[in-house]
Design an enzyme around this catalytic site. Structure first.
Site, PDB file in Angstrom:
ATOM      1  N   ASP A  83      43.178  33.781  41.801  1.00  0.00           N
ATOM      2  CA  ASP A  83      42.814  32.485  41.189  1.00  0.00           C
ATOM      3  C   ASP A  83      42.205  32.750  39.814  1.00  0.00           C
ATOM      4  OD1 ASP A  83      40.573  33.427  43.291  1.00  0.00           O
ATOM      5  OD2 ASP A  83      39.623  32.597  41.508  1.00  0.00           O
ATOM      6  N   ASP A 125      39.187  31.711  38.866  1.00  0.00           N
ATOM      7  CA  ASP A 125      37.769  31.375  38.990  1.00  0.00           C
ATOM      8  C   ASP A 125      37.581  29.935  38.510  1.00  0.00           C
ATOM      9  OD1 ASP A 125      35.335  32.365  40.023  1.00  0.00           O
ATOM     10  OD2 ASP A 125      34.532  32.557  38.011  1.00  0.00           O
TER      11      ASP A 125
HETATM   12  N1  ADE Z   1      36.973  33.479  41.986  1.00  0.00           N
HETATM   13  C1  ADE Z   1      36.468  34.376  42.829  1.00  0.00           C
HETATM   14  N2  ADE Z   1      35.172  34.716  42.770  1.00  0.00           N
HETATM   15  C2  ADE Z   1      34.664  35.625  43.619  1.00  0.00           C
HETATM   16  N3  ADE Z   1      35.371  36.236  44.561  1.00  0.00           N
HETATM   17  C3  ADE Z   1      36.661  35.922  44.661  1.00  0.00           C
HETATM   18  N4  ADE Z   1      37.606  36.383  45.493  1.00  0.00           N
HETATM   19  C4  ADE Z   1      38.748  35.755  45.190  1.00  0.00           C
HETATM   20  N5  ADE Z   1      38.566  34.883  44.159  1.00  0.00           N
HETATM   21  C5  ADE Z   1      37.264  34.983  43.810  1.00  0.00           C
END
Ligand code: ADE
Ligand SMILES: CSC[C@H]1O[C@H](OP(=O)(O)O)[C@H](O)[C@@H]1O
Length: 293
Positions: free
Chosen positions: A209, A211
């Site tokens: 992703d 974040d």
């Molecule tokens: N955006 C994110 N922040 C922290 N851990 C994650 N693991 C997968 N995506 C994450």
């Protein structure tokens, strides 16, 4: 040089490692408490493989409640010389799109609620974390990604946050100003403990992703993460299997000093050492602590 033994710590979405020969789940006890699960021990073309699901089968442990010390101790007890972490992470840079494998080479540790060292009162030791990953292991993963034609990026900084909540927008922007590449919740203190245990460590950070910072993508959504994980699990397993097939069968000495990290690390005078702590360190530090003088 000793025989290489490849350890694999599977993160979110990776709770087993198919394709191992003669494999079985076995329980390994640790003086550091309960590891996340049993380990699956087997081999690939003659190379011993030790697999541990970081959160346990069924995803039992949160990033904070994982017993990282027990997990690394168990890997050491199984003879692991080279340890690969396979981890889901968020991207902090446009170019690391979901589905990419980022082979990080640095960490920033922002975790605050975990046991971070095997050492302490009665046996103090300090190891270097300047080069936290093993360059040869990273090379091996990069070569395997090339051979398997998988999208990867070599180098980058992994920001380890405590979680389990994802970052606020302000935090996400802050970590971008720090030049971080990816964000996750588990690779610290794991990498520190691997170094203390003189195990070569490298991370395959699977981007799931963007974040929370990206204007064209919404907030982090666990359902979307699970879908990316699911779509990429087979690629991750293919990558790991290729590393295993091509890794030299004799452990290669680490240019970053991972396998000799404890040589001059101890500060506590031998007569001041706590025998109970020294006993617990039998696997992790026995090479140095229990050497005949
Ligand atoms: N955006 C994110 N922040 C922290 N851990 C994650 N693991 C997968 N995506 C994450
Ligand atoms: C499933 S999203 C959050 C979760 O995934 C990552 O764990 P791992 O590194 O074990 O794959 C991240 O660090 C969080 O723990």
């Amino acid at each position: 040089m000793a025989d290489a033994v490849l350890g694999i710590i599977g993160g979110s979405g990776i709770y087993d490692l198919p394709g191992l020969e003669n494999s079985e789940w076995i329980s390994v006890e640790s003086p550091w408490g309960e590891p996340s699960d049993q380990v699956r021990v087997g081999s690939i073309e003659g190379l011993k493989i030790v697999f541990l699901p970081r959160h346990g089968r069924g995803h039992v442990y949160s990033p904070t409640t994982i017993n990282y010390r027990a997990n690394i101790d168990v890997m050491k007890r199984c003879g692991v010389t080279d340890l690969l972490s396979v981890s889901a992470c968020g991207s902090l840079k446009e170019e690391h799109a979901p589905g990419t494998f980022v082979l990080v080479d640095q960490f920033i540790d922002r975790t605050i609620a975990r046991e971070k060292s095997f050492f302490g009162t009665g046996c103090v030791a300090h190891v270097s974390m300047a080069t936290p990953v093993s360059p040869k292991l990273v090379e091996a993963v990069a070569a395997a990604a090339e051979a398997e034609d998988l999208a990867y990026s070599k180098g980058g900084t992994y920001l380890a946050m405590e979680g389990p909540q994802f970052s606020s927008l302000a935090e996400s922007h802050l970590y971008r100003t720090w030049g971080c590449d990816v964000i996750g919740m588990t690779n610290m203190p794991e990498a520190k403990l691997a170094r203390e245990a003189e195990i070569c460590y490298a991370t395959i950070a699977m981007v799931t992703d963007y974040d929370s910072w990206h204007p064209d993508h919404g907030e982090v959504d666990i359902q979307a993460i699970i879908k990316v994980l699911h779509d990429n699990a087979e690629n991750a397993q293919r990558l790991v299997a290729r590393v295993a097939r091509d890794l030299p069968r004799q452990h290669q000495s680490c240019p970053a000093g991972s396998d000799t990290a404890l040589e001059f690390a101890f500060m506590t005078a031998p007569e001041k050492r706590d025998p109970a702590l020294v006993a617990k360190l039998d696997a992790v530090a026995g090479r140095v602590l229990n050497r005949p003088s």
